[in-house]
Design a protein around this motif. Structure first.
Motif, PDB file in Angstrom:
ATOM      1  N   LYS A 107       0.834  -1.210   0.000  1.00  0.00           N
ATOM      2  CA  LYS A 107       0.000   0.000   0.000  1.00  0.00           C
ATOM      3  C   LYS A 107       0.863   1.253   0.000  1.00  0.00           C
ATOM      4  O   LYS A 107       0.587   2.224  -0.714  1.00  0.00           O
ATOM      5  CB  LYS A 107      -0.926  -0.008   1.220  1.00  0.00           C
ATOM      6  CG  LYS A 107      -2.082  -0.988   1.112  1.00  0.00           C
ATOM      7  CD  LYS A 107      -2.989  -0.912   2.331  1.00  0.00           C
ATOM      8  CE  LYS A 107      -4.137  -1.903   2.223  1.00  0.00           C
ATOM      9  NZ  LYS A 107      -5.022  -1.862   3.427  1.00  0.00           N
ATOM     10  N   GLU A 108       1.919   1.246   0.800  1.00  0.00           N
ATOM     11  CA  GLU A 108       2.844   2.379   0.824  1.00  0.00           C
ATOM     12  C   GLU A 108       3.543   2.531  -0.528  1.00  0.00           C
ATOM     13  O   GLU A 108       3.750   3.651  -1.016  1.00  0.00           O
ATOM     14  CB  GLU A 108       3.884   2.176   1.928  1.00  0.00           C
ATOM     15  CG  GLU A 108       3.336   2.315   3.333  1.00  0.00           C
ATOM     16  CD  GLU A 108       2.866   3.740   3.628  1.00  0.00           C
ATOM     17  OE1 GLU A 108       3.644   4.674   3.372  1.00  0.00           O
ATOM     18  OE2 GLU A 108       1.720   3.903   4.092  1.00  0.00           O
ATOM     19  N   LEU A 109       3.901   1.425  -1.117  1.00  0.00           N
ATOM     20  CA  LEU A 109       4.568   1.454  -2.419  1.00  0.00           C
ATOM     21  C   LEU A 109       3.627   1.988  -3.492  1.00  0.00           C
ATOM     22  O   LEU A 109       4.059   2.726  -4.390  1.00  0.00           O
ATOM     23  CB  LEU A 109       5.033   0.041  -2.782  1.00  0.00           C
ATOM     24  CG  LEU A 109       5.954  -0.080  -3.994  1.00  0.00           C
ATOM     25  CD1 LEU A 109       7.266   0.675  -3.757  1.00  0.00           C
ATOM     26  CD2 LEU A 109       6.241  -1.548  -4.297  1.00  0.00           C
ATOM     27  N   GLU A 110       2.367   1.647  -3.406  1.00  0.00           N
ATOM     28  CA  GLU A 110       1.387   2.143  -4.374  1.00  0.00           C
ATOM     29  C   GLU A 110       1.254   3.663  -4.289  1.00  0.00           C
ATOM     30  O   GLU A 110       1.194   4.348  -5.311  1.00  0.00           O
ATOM     31  CB  GLU A 110       0.027   1.473  -4.127  1.00  0.00           C
ATOM     32  CG  GLU A 110      -1.015   1.839  -5.164  1.00  0.00           C
ATOM     33  CD  GLU A 110      -2.272   0.988  -5.033  1.00  0.00           C
ATOM     34  OE1 GLU A 110      -3.207   1.212  -5.819  1.00  0.00           O
ATOM     35  OE2 GLU A 110      -2.315   0.108  -4.150  1.00  0.00           O
ATOM     36  N   LEU A 111       1.252   4.194  -3.075  1.00  0.00           N
ATOM     37  CA  LEU A 111       1.189   5.647  -2.906  1.00  0.00           C
ATOM     38  C   LEU A 111       2.419   6.323  -3.489  1.00  0.00           C
ATOM     39  O   LEU A 111       2.313   7.342  -4.186  1.00  0.00           O
ATOM     40  CB  LEU A 111       1.046   5.995  -1.422  1.00  0.00           C
ATOM     41  CG  LEU A 111      -0.303   5.676  -0.767  1.00  0.00           C
ATOM     42  CD1 LEU A 111      -0.249   5.959   0.731  1.00  0.00           C
ATOM     43  CD2 LEU A 111      -1.421   6.492  -1.415  1.00  0.00           C
ATOM     44  N   SER A 112       3.582   5.764  -3.226  1.00  0.00           N
ATOM     45  CA  SER A 112       4.825   6.336  -3.756  1.00  0.00           C
ATOM     46  C   SER A 112       4.854   6.296  -5.273  1.00  0.00           C
ATOM     47  O   SER A 112       5.303   7.237  -5.933  1.00  0.00           O
ATOM     48  CB  SER A 112       6.041   5.580  -3.207  1.00  0.00           C
ATOM     49  OG  SER A 112       6.109   5.688  -1.803  1.00  0.00           O
ATOM     50  N   THR A 113       4.368   5.215  -5.834  1.00  0.00           N
ATOM     51  CA  THR A 113       4.384   5.048  -7.284  1.00  0.00           C
ATOM     52  C   THR A 113       3.468   6.055  -7.966  1.00  0.00           C
ATOM     53  O   THR A 113       3.796   6.586  -9.035  1.00  0.00           O
ATOM     54  CB  THR A 113       3.957   3.613  -7.650  1.00  0.00           C
ATOM     55  OG1 THR A 113       4.815   2.693  -6.989  1.00  0.00           O
ATOM     56  CG2 THR A 113       4.045   3.388  -9.148  1.00  0.00           C
ATOM     57  N   LYS A 135       2.328   9.034  -6.533  1.00  0.00           N
ATOM     58  CA  LYS A 135       2.613  10.426  -6.192  1.00  0.00           C
ATOM     59  C   LYS A 135       4.036  10.854  -6.524  1.00  0.00           C
ATOM     60  O   LYS A 135       4.292  12.031  -6.787  1.00  0.00           O
ATOM     61  CB  LYS A 135       2.337  10.651  -4.700  1.00  0.00           C
ATOM     62  CG  LYS A 135       0.866  10.504  -4.328  1.00  0.00           C
ATOM     63  CD  LYS A 135       0.648  10.827  -2.846  1.00  0.00           C
ATOM     64  CE  LYS A 135      -0.831  10.742  -2.493  1.00  0.00           C
ATOM     65  NZ  LYS A 135      -1.068  11.066  -1.055  1.00  0.00           N
ATOM     66  N   LYS A 136       4.994   9.901  -6.493  1.00  0.00           N
ATOM     67  CA  LYS A 136       6.399  10.268  -6.687  1.00  0.00           C
ATOM     68  C   LYS A 136       7.099   9.348  -7.685  1.00  0.00           C
ATOM     69  O   LYS A 136       8.167   8.798  -7.399  1.00  0.00           O
ATOM     70  CB  LYS A 136       7.143  10.220  -5.352  1.00  0.00           C
ATOM     71  CG  LYS A 136       6.540  11.106  -4.268  1.00  0.00           C
ATOM     72  CD  LYS A 136       7.252  10.885  -2.944  1.00  0.00           C
ATOM     73  CE  LYS A 136       6.633  11.728  -1.836  1.00  0.00           C
ATOM     74  NZ  LYS A 136       7.307  11.479  -0.526  1.00  0.00           N
ATOM     75  N   PRO A 137       6.506   9.144  -8.868  1.00  0.00           N
ATOM     76  CA  PRO A 137       7.156   8.237  -9.821  1.00  0.00           C
ATOM     77  C   PRO A 137       8.531   8.730 -10.259  1.00  0.00           C
ATOM     78  O   PRO A 137       9.460   7.932 -10.443  1.00  0.00           O
ATOM     79  CB  PRO A 137       6.175   8.195 -10.995  1.00  0.00           C
ATOM     80  CG  PRO A 137       5.373   9.441 -10.877  1.00  0.00           C
ATOM     81  CD  PRO A 137       5.268   9.717  -9.413  1.00  0.00           C
ATOM     82  N   LYS A 138       8.674  10.044 -10.391  1.00  0.00           N
ATOM     83  CA  LYS A 138       9.960  10.602 -10.830  1.00  0.00           C
ATOM     84  C   LYS A 138      11.045  10.331  -9.796  1.00  0.00           C
ATOM     85  O   LYS A 138      12.197  10.019 -10.132  1.00  0.00           O
ATOM     86  CB  LYS A 138       9.824  12.101 -11.076  1.00  0.00           C
ATOM     87  CG  LYS A 138      11.022  12.730 -11.764  1.00  0.00           C
ATOM     88  CD  LYS A 138      10.746  14.179 -12.119  1.00  0.00           C
ATOM     89  CE  LYS A 138      11.943  14.798 -12.840  1.00  0.00           C
ATOM     90  NZ  LYS A 138      11.684  16.216 -13.213  1.00  0.00           N
ATOM     91  N   GLN A 139      10.702  10.439  -8.527  1.00  0.00           N
ATOM     92  CA  GLN A 139      11.666  10.192  -7.452  1.00  0.00           C
ATOM     93  C   GLN A 139      12.102   8.726  -7.442  1.00  0.00           C
ATOM     94  O   GLN A 139      13.282   8.413  -7.261  1.00  0.00           O
ATOM     95  CB  GLN A 139      11.040  10.563  -6.111  1.00  0.00           C
ATOM     96  CG  GLN A 139      11.983  10.424  -4.925  1.00  0.00           C
ATOM     97  CD  GLN A 139      11.337  10.930  -3.644  1.00  0.00           C
ATOM     98  OE1 GLN A 139      10.571  11.895  -3.647  1.00  0.00           O
ATOM     99  NE2 GLN A 139      11.616  10.259  -2.535  1.00  0.00           N
TER     100      GLN A 139
END
Length: 294
Positions: free
Chosen positions: A273-279, A281-285
């Motif tokens: 779930k945390e990874l999904e949020l990062s992917t 919201k912050k794909p460039k990062q």
């Protein structure tokens, strides 16, 4: 069988006690070697003409197959973008990412169609993809049976990998293939797979490599559907390559957290779930972290 051959016992048996070594014996050794290799293929459950006996398939060759294959039935099932209603639709229109450029729509549709394409035992390319993944992860020269506990050892949930691909279709296997066949990401794939073995020995917990891979494909696929990757795709003028890089970047982040924080399977739901949020919201990062790693 391999141990017998490597230890020289096969040669001793063929040569026989007191028999001189010569051209005739060498020919017998050669024939015996071929017979043993044939037995090995039978042991693998595939036989000489099955997909396991075929050479490994590259990601580009597999992609070319899907580019030319008839995926019309798969395309009918595609929901190209995530549906938004009310305030969410308005906010996305005003502040959301840019739309994907028209010339890239075909590549996006191909990726979404592959995700709707199930694993087909009668499609030789499908089987070659599956066998290539097995061989690269296990360093095996031989193939393996289509069904069996060996797939659970790779991190699938059961004896049939196709069962775990229902949410991502052949795109799930294609991204695994990319991971193990690309020279820049192969070391990372091998490192993660070794972590699976280490976790099993130390904590009696298993890092389910393949099912985690499928979940990451599901995550990046959703980001594509929600147009979270349009900016990067437009910049690079690519869709599938961006999707693959984001998959590898997300796997890298999951691996680091799992290893450094000593996570177990019990933590996997929260981590995904945390990874999904990062992917989203912050794909460039995430992509920058992968670039720094490779």
């Amino acid at each position: 069988i391999s141990a017998l051959r490597q230890n020289g016992l096969l040669q001793a048996l063929v040569r026989g006690a007191g028999q001189p070594v010569g051209a005739e014996v060498s020919e017998e050794l050669r024939r015996a070697q071929e017979e043993w290799e044939a037995v090995e293929e039978i042991q693998s459950g595939l036989g000489g003409t099955a997909a396991g006996a075929a050479p490994p398939i590259s990601f580009n060759e597999a992609l070319q197959y899907f580019q030319t294959a008839d995926l019309s039935e798969c395309r009918k099932k595609v929901q190209a973008t995530a549906r938004r209603q009310g305030l969410a639709a308005l906010l996305h229109f005003l502040f959301g990412p840019p739309r994907l450029q028209p010339q890239l729509q075909g590549e996006r549709e191909l990726a979404l169609a592959m995700a709707q394409c199930g694993l087909d035992n009668n499609e030789r390319v499908h089987m070659r993809i599956l066998q290539t993944i097995y061989k690269k992860l296990t360093h095996s020269r031989l193939g393996c049976p289509r069904y069996g506990v060996h797939w659970e050892e790779l991190g699938f949930q059961g004896a049939d990998p196709g069962t775990d691909l229902r949410g991502t279709g052949m795109l799930g296997l294609m991204q695994m293939l990319y991971f193990v066949m690309d020279s820049q990401t192969l070391p990372l794939a091998q490192e993660i797979f070794q972590l699976r073995a280490a976790i099993t020995l130390i904590l009696l917990q298993n890092f389910p490599f393949c099912i985690m891979s499928v979940n990451i494909t599901r995550i990046v696929l959703q980001a594509l559907r929600e147009e979270r990757l349009s900016r990067e795709c437009n910049r690079r003028q690519q869709v599938i390559a961006v999707l693959n890089d984001l998959y590898a970047a997300a796997f890298l982040q999951l691996y680091r957290i799992w290893k450094w924080q000593h996570k177990t399977v019990a933590d996997s739901g929260f981590l995904l779930k945390e990874l999904e949020l990062s992917t989203k919201k912050k794909p460039k990062q995430l992509l920058k972290s992968l670039e720094a790693y490779v």
